[in-house]
Design a protein around this motif. Structure first.
Motif, PDB file in Angstrom:
ATOM      1  N   SER A   1       0.828  -1.205   0.000  1.00 22.60           N
ATOM      2  CA  SER A   1       0.000   0.000   0.000  1.00 22.60           C
ATOM      3  C   SER A   1       0.863   1.256   0.000  1.00 22.60           C
TER       4      SER A   1
ATOM      5  N   HIS B   1       1.367   3.881  -3.187  1.00 30.98           N
ATOM      6  CA  HIS B   1       1.062   5.304  -3.002  1.00 30.98           C
ATOM      7  C   HIS B   1       2.188   6.174  -3.553  1.00 30.98           C
TER       8      HIS B   1
ATOM      9  N   ARG C   1      -5.340   3.308  -6.863  1.00 36.47           N
ATOM     10  CA  ARG C   1      -6.347   2.293  -6.540  1.00 36.47           C
ATOM     11  C   ARG C   1      -5.703   1.087  -5.870  1.00 36.47           C
TER      12      ARG C   1
ATOM     13  N   SER D   1      -3.059   1.092  -4.071  1.00 35.49           N
ATOM     14  CA  SER D   1      -2.714   1.497  -2.712  1.00 35.49           C
ATOM     15  C   SER D   1      -3.918   1.399  -1.783  1.00 35.49           C
ATOM     16  N   VAL D   2      -5.062   1.893  -2.230  1.00 36.45           N
ATOM     17  CA  VAL D   2      -6.275   1.854  -1.409  1.00 36.45           C
ATOM     18  C   VAL D   2      -6.741   0.413  -1.198  1.00 36.45           C
TER      19      VAL D   2
ATOM     20  N   LEU E   1      -4.692   6.233   6.027  1.00 40.09           N
ATOM     21  CA  LEU E   1      -5.876   6.107   5.166  1.00 40.09           C
ATOM     22  C   LEU E   1      -6.361   7.432   4.578  1.00 40.09           C
TER      23      LEU E   1
ATOM     24  N   LEU F   1      -4.159   8.253   1.621  1.00 43.36           N
ATOM     25  CA  LEU F   1      -4.319   7.302   0.517  1.00 43.36           C
ATOM     26  C   LEU F   1      -5.610   7.573  -0.252  1.00 43.36           C
ATOM     27  N   HIS F   2      -6.677   7.865   0.474  1.00 44.93           N
ATOM     28  CA  HIS F   2      -7.948   8.173  -0.195  1.00 44.93           C
ATOM     29  C   HIS F   2      -7.869   9.507  -0.943  1.00 44.93           C
TER      30      HIS F   2
ATOM     31  N   SER G   1      -6.100   8.891  -4.176  1.00 45.87           N
ATOM     32  CA  SER G   1      -7.022   8.232  -5.098  1.00 45.87           C
ATOM     33  C   SER G   1      -8.044   9.220  -5.644  1.00 45.87           C
TER      34      SER G   1
ATOM     35  N   GLN H   1     -14.173   9.189  -2.848  1.00 45.90           N
ATOM     36  CA  GLN H   1     -12.879   8.994  -2.198  1.00 45.90           C
ATOM     37  C   GLN H   1     -12.580  10.115  -1.195  1.00 45.90           C
TER      38      GLN H   1
END
Length: 262
Positions: free
Chosen positions: A43, A47, A64, A66-67, A85, A88-89, A92, A108
């Motif tokens: 992950s 990223h 994607r 990574s998420v 998180l 990461l979102h 994305s 996202q």
């Protein structure tokens, strides 16, 4: 060994990226991916790969990945992933926004807001993450409960006045509650508490009063929010934030497509 090696390679890649040596960064991030054995490591590596690829499609694919890897880690209740998180979102969301998928980007950004809700507001980069999510949701057309011109005008006034403490307080409630059932009521309450704290200028206080009344009408059907709010004699959370965030600009380089370090 995998986690330590991946972290080391990503740190080296970040140093190269910061020095504008993007090809070197790509090589280092690719090595990090190749050496990632666990979903957590994959992950993180994915990223970073998303940050330096040369096409929007590649960026979206790595974001994607990574998420998806992060979701696997979360299913294992590995707490290491939780602070990562939101970023990461956001990455994305930015990738989706870049290819024109506003709806996907909005989802996202909302996922980032939900992830940020479980973190302490004092967590590293919390203010920056809140501001990026706020701007991203605006860019994708998200309308939160209590959204109105008066609220937008008030937030923009705080931005122009560089009122970083109150701005951080408002954004914390505005963003981290997105997508929850009680978000509108929580946001109105936060505005009322800010009004009662007495930390704003007369112009800001007047703009806030208009924002409270408009938001209260939208959420609860009652424009008379300020009169019912009770100020505390003790130091309020608003006052604490106002003192603790002086000098930290939560907007910085913030934009819907900002690349954040994790």
């Amino acid at each position: 060994m995998s986690t330590e090696l991946v972290a080391e390679l990503c740190e080296q890649g970040l140093a190269a990226e910061t020095a504008d040596q993007l090809e070197e960064a790509r090589v280092l991030y690719a090595r990090a991916w190749d050496n990632a054995e666990h979903a957590f490591d994959r992950s993180v590596a994915a990223h970073y790969r998303a940050r330096v690829v040369q096409s929007a499609e590649e960026r979206l694919a790595w974001a994607r990945t990574s998420v998806e890897c992060a979701a696997q880690v979360a299913e294992e209740n590995d707490e290491r992933i939780y602070p990562l998180l939101p970023t990461l979102h956001i990455t994305s969301a930015a990738a989706l926004y870049e290819v024109g998928d506003r709806e996907g980007a909005r989802e996202q950004y909302l996922a980032a807001a939900r992830a940020l809700r479980v973190l302490d507001d004092s967590a590293p980069q919390a203010a920056l993450l809140q501001s990026v999510i706020y701007e991203g949701l605006k860019a994708t057309g998200y309308v939160a409960p209590g959204s109105c011109r008066e609220v937008d005008d008030f937030i923009e006034l705080l931005q122009r006045d560089n009122a970083l403490g109150p701005l951080a307080y408002v954004l914390a409630t505005r963003v981290t509650g997105c997508g929850t059932a009680d978000h509108g009521a929580e946001f109105v309450l936060a505005l009322r508490e800010l009004h009662d704290a007495g930390v704003l200028s007369d112009v800001q206080q007047s703009a806030l009063r208009s924002a409270v009344e408009a938001a209260q009408t939208l959420v609860l059907g009652d424009p008379h929010a300020v009169a019912g709010a009770s100020a505390s004699d003790e130091t309020t959370p608003v006052q604490t934030v106002a003192e603790s965030t002086k000098g930290d600009d939560p907007f910085g380089d913030g934009s819907p497509n900002v690349a954040l370090r994790i």
